[in-house]
Every structure is written in C-alpha cells, then in structure tokens.
Design an enzyme around this catalytic site. Structure first.
Site, mmCIF file in Angstrom:
data_model
loop_
_atom_site.group_PDB
_atom_site.id
_atom_site.type_symbol
_atom_site.label_atom_id
_atom_site.label_comp_id
_atom_site.label_asym_id
_atom_site.label_seq_id
_atom_site.Cartn_x
_atom_site.Cartn_y
_atom_site.Cartn_z
ATOM 1 N N ASN A 7 -3.980 -26.444 -37.395
ATOM 2 C CA ASN A 7 -4.744 -27.695 -37.406
ATOM 3 C C ASN A 7 -5.363 -27.814 -38.801
ATOM 4 O O ASN A 7 -6.386 -27.189 -39.090
ATOM 5 C CB ASN A 7 -5.817 -27.624 -36.312
ATOM 6 N N LYS A 14 -7.451 -24.505 -39.310
ATOM 7 C CA LYS A 14 -7.719 -23.727 -38.100
ATOM 8 C C LYS A 14 -6.372 -23.262 -37.564
ATOM 9 O O LYS A 14 -5.377 -23.982 -37.686
ATOM 10 C CB LYS A 14 -8.397 -24.594 -37.035
ATOM 11 N N HIS A 189 -8.188 -37.851 -30.218
ATOM 12 C CA HIS A 189 -8.563 -36.747 -29.307
ATOM 13 C C HIS A 189 -7.599 -36.679 -28.110
ATOM 14 O O HIS A 189 -7.952 -36.153 -27.052
ATOM 15 C CB HIS A 189 -9.987 -36.937 -28.731
ATOM 16 N N HIS A 217 -15.218 -36.399 -24.518
ATOM 17 C CA HIS A 217 -15.128 -35.351 -25.538
ATOM 18 C C HIS A 217 -16.304 -35.564 -26.491
ATOM 19 O O HIS A 217 -16.315 -36.518 -27.272
ATOM 20 C CB HIS A 217 -13.780 -35.441 -26.268
ATOM 21 N N LEU A 218 -17.308 -34.705 -26.383
ATOM 22 C CA LEU A 218 -18.520 -34.870 -27.188
ATOM 23 C C LEU A 218 -18.672 -33.689 -28.142
ATOM 24 O O LEU A 218 -19.186 -32.620 -27.770
ATOM 25 C CB LEU A 218 -19.761 -34.965 -26.273
ATOM 26 N N GLY A 221 -17.077 -35.394 -33.567
ATOM 27 C CA GLY A 221 -16.462 -36.677 -33.196
ATOM 28 C C GLY A 221 -16.579 -36.799 -31.683
ATOM 29 O O GLY A 221 -16.534 -35.784 -30.986
ATOM 30 N N ASP A 292 -26.412 -32.668 -36.315
ATOM 31 C CA ASP A 292 -26.230 -31.548 -35.400
ATOM 32 C C ASP A 292 -27.105 -31.720 -34.161
ATOM 33 O O ASP A 292 -28.330 -31.710 -34.252
ATOM 34 C CB ASP A 292 -26.604 -30.255 -36.150
ATOM 35 N N ARG A 294 -27.770 -29.807 -31.675
ATOM 36 C CA ARG A 294 -28.655 -28.675 -31.343
ATOM 37 C C ARG A 294 -29.963 -28.785 -32.110
ATOM 38 O O ARG A 294 -31.047 -28.583 -31.579
ATOM 39 C CB ARG A 294 -27.950 -27.365 -31.705
HETATM 40 P P1 ADP Z 1 -16.006 -30.683 -33.818
HETATM 41 O O1 ADP Z 1 -15.859 -32.072 -33.274
HETATM 42 O O2 ADP Z 1 -16.257 -30.627 -35.279
HETATM 43 O O3 ADP Z 1 -14.942 -29.724 -33.313
HETATM 44 P P2 ADP Z 1 -17.754 -29.330 -31.955
HETATM 45 O O4 ADP Z 1 -16.929 -29.692 -30.768
HETATM 46 O O5 ADP Z 1 -17.845 -27.904 -32.336
HETATM 47 O O6 ADP Z 1 -17.395 -30.180 -33.224
HETATM 48 O O7 ADP Z 1 -19.241 -29.883 -31.656
HETATM 49 C C1 ADP Z 1 -20.255 -29.792 -32.590
HETATM 50 C C2 ADP Z 1 -21.518 -30.342 -31.963
HETATM 51 O O8 ADP Z 1 -21.847 -29.562 -30.797
HETATM 52 C C3 ADP Z 1 -22.729 -30.263 -32.882
HETATM 53 O O9 ADP Z 1 -23.472 -31.465 -32.791
HETATM 54 C C4 ADP Z 1 -23.523 -29.107 -32.286
HETATM 55 O O10 ADP Z 1 -24.906 -29.210 -32.530
HETATM 56 C C5 ADP Z 1 -23.237 -29.303 -30.817
HETATM 57 N N1 ADP Z 1 -23.625 -28.131 -30.051
HETATM 58 C C6 ADP Z 1 -23.107 -26.880 -30.078
HETATM 59 N N2 ADP Z 1 -23.817 -26.062 -29.269
HETATM 60 C C7 ADP Z 1 -24.811 -26.819 -28.719
HETATM 61 C C8 ADP Z 1 -25.868 -26.570 -27.794
HETATM 62 N N3 ADP Z 1 -26.056 -25.364 -27.275
HETATM 63 N N4 ADP Z 1 -26.683 -27.585 -27.466
HETATM 64 C C9 ADP Z 1 -26.503 -28.814 -27.989
HETATM 65 N N5 ADP Z 1 -25.528 -29.123 -28.852
HETATM 66 C C10 ADP Z 1 -24.690 -28.140 -29.214
#
Ligand code: ADP
Length: 415
Positions: A7, A14, A189, A217-218, A221, A292, A294
């Site tokens: 990817n 990846k 996605h 899918h959250l 993106g 982010d 989190r």
């Molecule tokens: P990508 O779309 O780049 O693959 P991911 O699927 O890894 O991204 O998602 C990233 C998002 O997930 C970020 O906003 C991150 O803060 C959030 N995230 C990861 N762990 C947690 C958690 N424990 N609580 C809330 N959000 C989280």
C-alpha cells in the site's frame, strides 16, 4: 501462495506478507507472516517491521524513493534476521497485491497487472492526482525488483462501489459533465467496506445477499457506506475523498459556493482553497488544535476545551445524519458497523454517534461498548436492539491478498 501486499502512499509504504490460497480462503485459514510500514520514504525513513511471533523492530535509515523502500522490505523479508518461516529467497514470494486508490469506471474488479492495465491506471491519475502516482511507483518498483515472472494484481478502492445505481452516483449537475468528463461519485475505502460486509456475514451466519448494513470507516479519512443485499448502494465519499463525513483534516460536505466567496474575501486561489479543504479542515480546522481524535477527547475531558468539544460534536452529528439517510435509502438496515482507528478504539465516539438512534431501534449496551477497543471484534448493542451495532477491525490487506490469489489463479469473485 505467499502474497506481498503493498500500500504505497505519497510518502509511505505499508506492507504485509500473507500466506493464502484458494482452499485456504474457503477454510478462512490465511496466515499473516509479517507486516510493517516505512514512513518518510524520501529522507530519513522511519521503518517498523514485524514478523509474526517476533518483537517489533524500529529502525531509522536514509532511503531515497519508493523503490528503495520496497527493496529494503524485500531484503528484510528474505533475511535470516526477520525469522519469517519458509521464506528464504525472493522466489518464495509468489505474487504481489497492490492497493490502488482510483480505478475510475473501468475497474469494477481487481485486475492482473499488464502494460495495458498500467496505462489504464495512468489514465485515472487525473481523478486521483495525490494517490494513483504513488500506487504506480509501487507497481513499477515491485516489477523491477521481483522480475516480470512474479504476477502482480491491482485491487482498487473504488471497485466495491461500482454497483451503485445512477441515483447514488450521479450529481445533480448538467448531465453532459458526466458524459464528457465522468464527473460522478466514485467512493473510496471500498476494500474496507467490502471486508466489513464479508466479516459481518461470517459473524452472524448469513449469505452475501442477506447483508443489509451501514458501515462507518472512521480513521483519519472517514466514509460511510450503505450496503444493501451485499452490494454498495451508496457511499459518502464522492468524486474525490473530500465529500461526506467530517474527517481528520477534510471537512466533508459543504456548499460549493463557499469556494468563490473565500476566493474573493481571502484572495486565495482555487488550488489553495482545495488544499485548505483537504489538509486544514475537519477536526483540525474546527478545533484549531489537532486532527487527532484521541488528543481532542483528552482536550475536551481535561481542559474542557470548547472548540475541541465542538469539533467532536460536529464529527458525531455528521455521522449520525448519514446513518439516518442511509436507513431511509435502504428501507431499513440490520446493523451499523464501526471500523478504523476511531471506530475501533473509541467507545465514547461510538456512543455519541448512536445517541438518540433509539428512535430507529438502536440501543447501545454501554458495558459491551466500553470493552471493545484495540483490535477487538463484537456486538455493542443490547440483545433486544432492533438495529444492531458491531465493531469489526478492518483488514483490507487480507482481501487484497485473497483477490491477488483469485486473480492470479483466474477464480474471480467479488468477495
Ligand atoms: P488512517 O485513516 O490514517 O489509517 P487510522 O485508522 O489509524 O487512520 O485512524 C486514526 C485516528 O484514530 C486518529 O484520529 C486517532 O486519534 C484515532 N484513534 C486511535 N486510537 C484512538 C482512541 N483510543 N480513541 C480515540 N481515537 C483514537
């Protein structure tokens, strides 16, 4: 067969190495042998490598392009240090599966890569100028490094959505624009939404045609998909991944008249505004702090930050709106499925999105919901909830590996 799944993003590669085959797929006995990511492929790259059963390895090393990153991965895979069982030389890698973001209208299924297919992917560059060039770099590099004898397969993010009817994919703008330039909703996605549909039918023991779900899918993106009778009926991302839900740095739905207004008021070019909508909007734009989730949740909880809360509330409200719209469009759904970094890890966001959906028959079981984080899978609604909710960690790589085997062995199937 040992399948290398690649990817390639604009600055990252990846990968996963997956052992699978036609009978293995039937038995659901595919084996992930290794995986990892190389970030910042141009410059001082950050390399994370992980062979199954071994500790994760993190290395910093100067690399100069996608080809040197893939070369690094291949050398690691066959090296004795990686300790990957049954892989001793490049001949033990039997095929490569590539994630390709945009397949345009042409690719409704995964395709064995030939010179002609490469030309067709090149034709889609104008539809995905940020993504398809990196995907192509990965394809060319893998071809050079492994030789023409190793088959390669392209698995498109758009293919799953090719079943959308005109009523979902056409924009209500002059029809000639679709005819002349193929301006329409493509959706992205797709491999993730498709995996969720596949995994859901396994979990509840139903056939493909019986799958009527809304998948969310959250991640960084974000997109929603209405899956009716096992097929994509509608999805929230559009002509590009900008449309739909609120995302980390993308704003999702908005009135296009805003563009001309900002151009006049702020003296920005259309290109600059496009970049702003893609890179400085969404959670980042509203909070002014971060993309982010989190961190935003921490800001809200620890500092009672008003704009962090606002960003989260707008994010959840938009997702809720799509659930309601899709339930209406589908004439009812059986379940909502959460996935992606946010969807898999954040019980509080899932709860906030589902709040008030009891009017549609959904009741979240708070205890079950709070227990599902970090890669766990399961139901989060109560036993008597009419509309169910599940968390299913996505696994796009598995479907890419499986599609690769099926395509190479000429056993084409969508699932
Ligand atoms: P990508 O779309 O780049 O693959 P991911 O699927 O890894 O991204 O998602 C990233 C998002 O997930 C970020 O906003 C991150 O803060 C959030 N995230 C990861 N762990 C947690 C958690 N424990 N609580 C809330 N959000 C989280």
């Amino acid at each position: 067969m040992n399948i290398l799944v690649l990817n390639c993003g604009s600055s990252s590669v990846k990968f996963q190495l997956i052992e699978t085959d036609i009978d293995t797929i039937e038995k659901n006995a595919d084996k992930r042998l290794a995986g990892g990511v190389i970030e910042r492929v141009i410059g001082q790259a950050l390399i994370t490598l992980h062979a199954e059963g071994q500790p994760k390895v993190k290395i910093a090393e100067p690399l100069h392009d996608h080809k040197s990153a893939i070369d690094y991965i291949l050398r690691w895979i066959i090296s004795p240090e990686s300790k990957i069982t049954n892989i001793n030389s490049l001949a033990d890698i039997h095929a490569v599966g590539h994630r390709v973001v945009h397949g345009g209208e042409k690719f409704t299924m995964s395709a064995l890569i030939t010179d002609e297919i490469i030309e067709q992917i090149e034709d889609s560059i104008e539809l995905a100028p940020l993504h398809n060039p990196a995907n192509l770099k990965g394809i060319m590099a893998a071809r050079e490094l492994l030789g023409p004898g190793v088959p390669q397969v392209a698995v498109f993010d758009t293919s799953f959505h090719s079943t959308m009817p005109e009523t979902s994919y056409l924009y209500a703008i002059p029809y000639q624009l679709y005819r002349r330039h193929r301006i329409r909703r493509y959706g992205f996605h797709g491999t993730s939404h498709r995996y969720l549909a596949y995994r859901y039918r396994q979990l509840v023991g139903i056939n493909r045609e019986q799958v009527n779900i809304i998948t969310l899918h959250l991640g960084n993106g974000c997109s929603a998909c209405a899956i009716k009778n096992g097929e994509s009926l509608d999805t929230s991302m559009g002509f590009t991944p900008l449309e739909g839900l609120v995302m980390g740095t993308r704003g999702g739905d908005m009135d296009p008249s805003i563009i001309e207004f900002i151009r006049n008021k702020e003296g920005m070019s259309v290109r600059e505004i496009d970049t702003m909508f893609n890179k400085q909007s969404g959670l980042l734009g509203i909070s002014g702090l971060t993309n982010d989730m989190r961190e935003l949740l921490a800001e809200e909880q620890e500092k009672d930050d008003r704009r962090a809360k606002l960003a989260i509330d707008i994010f959840c409200n938009r997702a809720k709106k799509y659930i309601g719209a899709y339930i209406a469009e589908m004439s009812g759904a059986e379940a909502i499925i959460f996935t992606g970094g946010i969807g898999e890890n954040s019980p509080i966001i899932r709860e906030r999105i589902c709040k008030g959906l009891d009017c549609m028959g959904l009741t979240i079981d708070k205890k079950l919901n709070s227990k599902i984080t970090s890669g766990k899978e399961g139901e989060i609604s109560t036993g008597d909830s009419r509309l169910k909710a599940f968390v299913i960690p996505t696994n796009e790589e598995l479907l890419i590996a499986r599609d690769t085997v099926r395509t190479v062995k000429n056993v084409p199937r969508r699932w």
